[in-house]
Design an enzyme around this catalytic site. Structure first.
Site, mmCIF file in Angstrom:
data_model
loop_
_atom_site.group_PDB
_atom_site.id
_atom_site.type_symbol
_atom_site.label_atom_id
_atom_site.label_comp_id
_atom_site.label_asym_id
_atom_site.label_seq_id
_atom_site.Cartn_x
_atom_site.Cartn_y
_atom_site.Cartn_z
ATOM 1 C CE LYS A 178 11.702 5.751 -3.946
ATOM 2 N NZ LYS A 178 10.706 6.718 -4.487
ATOM 3 N N GLY A 231 4.582 0.189 1.388
ATOM 4 C CA GLY A 231 4.109 0.263 0.014
ATOM 5 C C GLY A 231 3.319 -0.987 -0.331
ATOM 6 C CB SER A 232 2.140 -2.295 -3.528
ATOM 7 O OG SER A 232 3.348 -2.410 -4.246
ATOM 8 C CB THR A 233 1.655 -7.104 -1.214
ATOM 9 O OG1 THR A 233 0.909 -6.653 -0.069
ATOM 10 C CG2 THR A 233 2.121 -8.517 -0.971
ATOM 11 C CB VAL A 234 3.587 -6.128 -6.235
ATOM 12 C CG1 VAL A 234 4.509 -6.323 -7.416
ATOM 13 C CG2 VAL A 234 2.279 -6.854 -6.466
ATOM 14 N N GLY A 236 6.973 -4.903 -2.076
ATOM 15 C CA GLY A 236 7.561 -5.448 -0.843
ATOM 16 C C GLY A 236 8.371 -6.709 -1.103
ATOM 17 C CD GLU A 253 4.732 0.062 8.850
ATOM 18 O OE1 GLU A 253 5.357 0.145 9.915
ATOM 19 O OE2 GLU A 253 4.052 0.989 8.387
ATOM 20 C CB CYS A 287 -2.263 0.549 4.172
ATOM 21 S SG CYS A 287 -2.073 1.297 5.797
ATOM 22 C CD GLU A 386 -3.804 -2.137 -0.987
ATOM 23 O OE1 GLU A 386 -2.794 -2.354 -1.678
ATOM 24 O OE2 GLU A 386 -3.753 -1.696 0.173
HETATM 25 P P1 NAD Z 1 4.506 1.144 -4.326
HETATM 26 O O1 NAD Z 1 4.881 -0.173 -3.741
HETATM 27 O O2 NAD Z 1 4.292 1.235 -5.781
HETATM 28 O O3 NAD Z 1 5.629 2.244 -3.991
HETATM 29 C C1 NAD Z 1 6.019 2.533 -2.676
HETATM 30 C C2 NAD Z 1 7.399 3.166 -2.701
HETATM 31 O O4 NAD Z 1 8.339 2.211 -3.173
HETATM 32 C C3 NAD Z 1 7.536 4.393 -3.595
HETATM 33 O O5 NAD Z 1 8.384 5.322 -2.963
HETATM 34 C C4 NAD Z 1 8.181 3.813 -4.846
HETATM 35 O O6 NAD Z 1 8.920 4.758 -5.581
HETATM 36 C C5 NAD Z 1 9.095 2.772 -4.251
HETATM 37 N N1 NAD Z 1 9.441 1.648 -5.140
HETATM 38 C C6 NAD Z 1 8.760 1.201 -6.221
HETATM 39 N N2 NAD Z 1 9.403 0.134 -6.751
HETATM 40 C C7 NAD Z 1 10.488 -0.089 -5.990
HETATM 41 C C8 NAD Z 1 11.519 -1.051 -6.009
HETATM 42 N N3 NAD Z 1 11.558 -2.021 -6.928
HETATM 43 N N4 NAD Z 1 12.469 -1.009 -5.057
HETATM 44 C C9 NAD Z 1 12.428 -0.065 -4.094
HETATM 45 N N5 NAD Z 1 11.482 0.885 -4.022
HETATM 46 C C10 NAD Z 1 10.516 0.875 -4.953
HETATM 47 O O7 NAD Z 1 3.215 1.633 -3.522
HETATM 48 P P2 NAD Z 1 2.353 2.948 -3.761
HETATM 49 O O8 NAD Z 1 1.485 2.746 -4.952
HETATM 50 O O9 NAD Z 1 3.244 4.143 -3.688
HETATM 51 O O10 NAD Z 1 1.449 2.961 -2.427
HETATM 52 C C11 NAD Z 1 0.298 2.222 -2.267
HETATM 53 C C12 NAD Z 1 0.568 0.976 -1.460
HETATM 54 O O11 NAD Z 1 1.129 1.309 -0.196
HETATM 55 C C13 NAD Z 1 -0.716 0.229 -1.139
HETATM 56 O O12 NAD Z 1 -0.526 -1.143 -1.374
HETATM 57 C C14 NAD Z 1 -0.933 0.493 0.339
HETATM 58 O O13 NAD Z 1 -1.673 -0.482 1.020
HETATM 59 C C15 NAD Z 1 0.479 0.556 0.827
HETATM 60 N N6 NAD Z 1 0.553 1.233 2.133
HETATM 61 C C16 NAD Z 1 0.808 0.474 3.248
HETATM 62 C C17 NAD Z 1 0.843 1.066 4.504
HETATM 63 C C18 NAD Z 1 1.093 0.249 5.745
HETATM 64 O O14 NAD Z 1 1.465 0.818 6.761
HETATM 65 N N7 NAD Z 1 0.907 -1.053 5.694
HETATM 66 C C19 NAD Z 1 0.641 2.446 4.627
HETATM 67 C C20 NAD Z 1 0.377 3.185 3.482
HETATM 68 C C21 NAD Z 1 0.347 2.564 2.233
#
Ligand code: NAD
Length: 489
Positions: A178, A231-234, A236, A253, A287, A386
């Site tokens: 996804k 994605g984001s820590t929140v 995660g 991650e 990230c 961040e």
């Molecule tokens: P996000 O957490 O908002 O979304 C990431 C993904 O999760 C999207 O596909 C989103 O649709 C999905 N998602 C959202 N809510 C969800 C839920 N409740 N359950 C399951 N899936 C859900 O993050 P973002 O704004 O898309 O990306 C930015 C973040 O990603 C930043 O915090 C960045 O640091 C992080 N990031 C981390 C790495 C790494 O390797 N550590 C790499 C790239 C980006």
């Protein structure tokens, strides 16, 4: 499809481009113009069900396909990515808002990652174990989990698709991917090339949808065997809670607040351009972005001045002008970054350069000028959270102990970059860094093949990247055999 056109309002399930069950669509916007450039399917729980079922049906066949054959398909996939770099780069650059050359670089990285795991597919081995007597035989075998859910964000979608899907497939898993609803185009185009390379139907499925709909349905699905979330820590934290429901292993991650730690003996001619690139590449939406500059007091004024001059010279524009930096990806991201820009001076930080939401020439896009704040205090949100924009927070230090305390002074633990010509100090500070990755006299991991993409603290836990990622996508089975005497004939 003859070329790499992505069909309107579709998703890729069981080898076919299908609409969402209820016909729902999501618009994909160009962040430089805010215009809709494409629509994709809006997957809901029922679509996720279909994708998981397709992946489940395909799992036994893919797991028992010879690793060499899996590797050969991945190798063809990598070659096709190489042949389509320009189209793929255009998809990603326009979708995310990054300059075309940034998109191109991402595609070469994605190609290299798929190629790496193509070669690794038939080199995954277990071990034989020592036994107490010759009457026993023990060994381990790495086995695929089965169906892997992979959820990725919008900032580097092609690289993250490659980095997660390729090792999962190489190890014999099937995948439901996804991508982010904000930037799904390059993952779609990559998956289409995977299909053309010979991935059987159901082995790689891509559903696009909103996090609270498709994302929640996928992470809470009863028939998923492994979850990989970037994605984001929140978010995660929610994903980990969802994984707990069915006790599914999860790899996270997450975010970062990475420091460039610059000692007085650093080679500034090497450091300054790298520091600027680390916070302006992808408009600071990485990230591992170098969002904190920690600099020894004796050189602070010089470093701040040189970094600010470099930031002021960054040329900003839409993806096809191929300048240094594009807009932020979305309205939400724009509002978030503007919040930090408004709050930091009020909290006592000194604005050195930037701080502007947009230039008059680019009123239509979500542009933010490269920004430097000096005299940032560790308590400020700017020092701890961040931002995910081209906004640099500068703090001064005196001596190694203070540098280490500041370096480790956030909840994140992704990357620490150390700039010094004293090799002993570099290695000592690297040892003290509470980060999954450390770079010395460079930003990030250039020059090292298969560098593990490790995380600590609230940046997550993963062994992505390199050979370790193959292990991440396998579970180990231990087998103990007693050798019975054969009855004599
Ligand atoms: P996000 O957490 O908002 O979304 C990431 C993904 O999760 C999207 O596909 C989103 O649709 C999905 N998602 C959202 N809510 C969800 C839920 N409740 N359950 C399951 N899936 C859900 O993050 P973002 O704004 O898309 O990306 C930015 C973040 O990603 C930043 O915090 C960045 O640091 C992080 N990031 C981390 C790495 C790494 O390797 N550590 C790499 C790239 C980006």
């Amino acid at each position: 499809m003859a070329d790499l056109d992505i069909p309107t309002a579709r998703q890729l399930v069981d080898g076919d481009w299908t609409p969402a069950a209820d016909g729902g669509e999501l618009p994909v916007l160009d962040p430089a113009t805010r215009e809709t450039i494409q629509s994709v399917a809006r997957a809901r729980a029922v679509d996720v069900d279909h994708a998981v079922a397709a992946a489940r049906r395909a799992a036994p066949g893919w797991a028992t396909t010879s690793p060499s054959e899996r590797g050969a398909i991945l190798s063809r996939w990598a070659a096709l990515i190489g042949e389509h770099v320009e189209e793929l780069a255009a998809y990603e650059a326009r979708d995310v808002g990054k300059p075309r050359s940034g998109g191109r670089l991402n595609m070469y990285i994605a190609q290299g990652i798929v190629d790496y795991f193509a070669g690794a597919a038939d080199k995954l081995t277990g071990v034989t174990l020592p036994t107490r007597t010759p009457d026993y035989f023990g060994y381990t075998r790495p086995e695929p989990y089965g169906v892997c859910a992979v959820i990725i964000p919008w900032n580097v979608p092609a690289v993250l698709t490659a980095a997660n899907v390729a090792p999962a497939l190489a190890a014999g898993n099937t995948v439901v991917l996804k991508p982010s609803e904000v930037a799904p185009l390059s993952p779609f185009a990559l998956a289409e090339l995977g299909r053309r390379a010979g991935l059987p139907p159901g082995v790689l499925n891509v559903v696009t949808g909103l996090g609270p709909e498709a994302g929640v349905a996928l992470t809470g699905h009863a028939d998923i065997d492994h979850i990989s979330f970037v994605g984001s820590t929140v978010t995660g934290r929610s994903v980990m809670r969802a994984a707990a429901q069915h006790l599914v292993p999860v790899k996270l991650e997450l975010g970062g607040k990475s420091p460039n730690v610059v000692f007085a003996d650093a080679d500034l001619d090497a450091a300054i351009p790298a520091i600027i690139a680390s916070i302006t590449e992808n408009a600071g939406q990485n990230c591992y972005a170098g969002s904190r500059l920690l600099v020894e007091e004796s050189i602070r004024a010089e470093v701040v001045e040189r970094v600010a001059a470099g930031m002021a010279a960054i040329r900003t524009g839409p993806w096809d002008q191929d300048l240094d930096m594009g807009p932020l990806v979305s309205q939400a991201q724009y509002e978030r970054v503007r919040g930090f820009l408004a709050e930091a001076p009020a909290a006592g930080a000194r604005l050195v350069v930037g701080g502007e939401p947009a230039t008059a020439a680019f009123d239509d896009g979500w542009y933010v000028a490269p920004t430097v704040f000096d005299q940032v205090d560790s308590d400020m949100r700017l020092a701890r959270e961040e931002v995910f924009g081209p906004v640099l927070a500068v703090q001064g230090f005196r001596g190694v102990d203070e540098a280490v305390a500041l370096m480790n002074g956030t909840d994140f633990g992704l990357l620490a970059c150390i700039w010094t010509t004293d090799v002993s100090r570099a290695l000592r500070v690297a040892g003290q860094a509470r980060a999954g990755q450390v770079a010395v006299n460079q930003f990030h991991d250039a020059g090292v093949i298969g560098f593990p993409f490790n995380m600590q603290k609230e940046s997550g836990f993963s062994r992505g990247g390199g050979y370790a990622a193959l292990r991440e996508y396998t579970q180990e089975k231990a087998v103990a055999v007693r050798l019975l005497d054969r009855p004599s004939a």
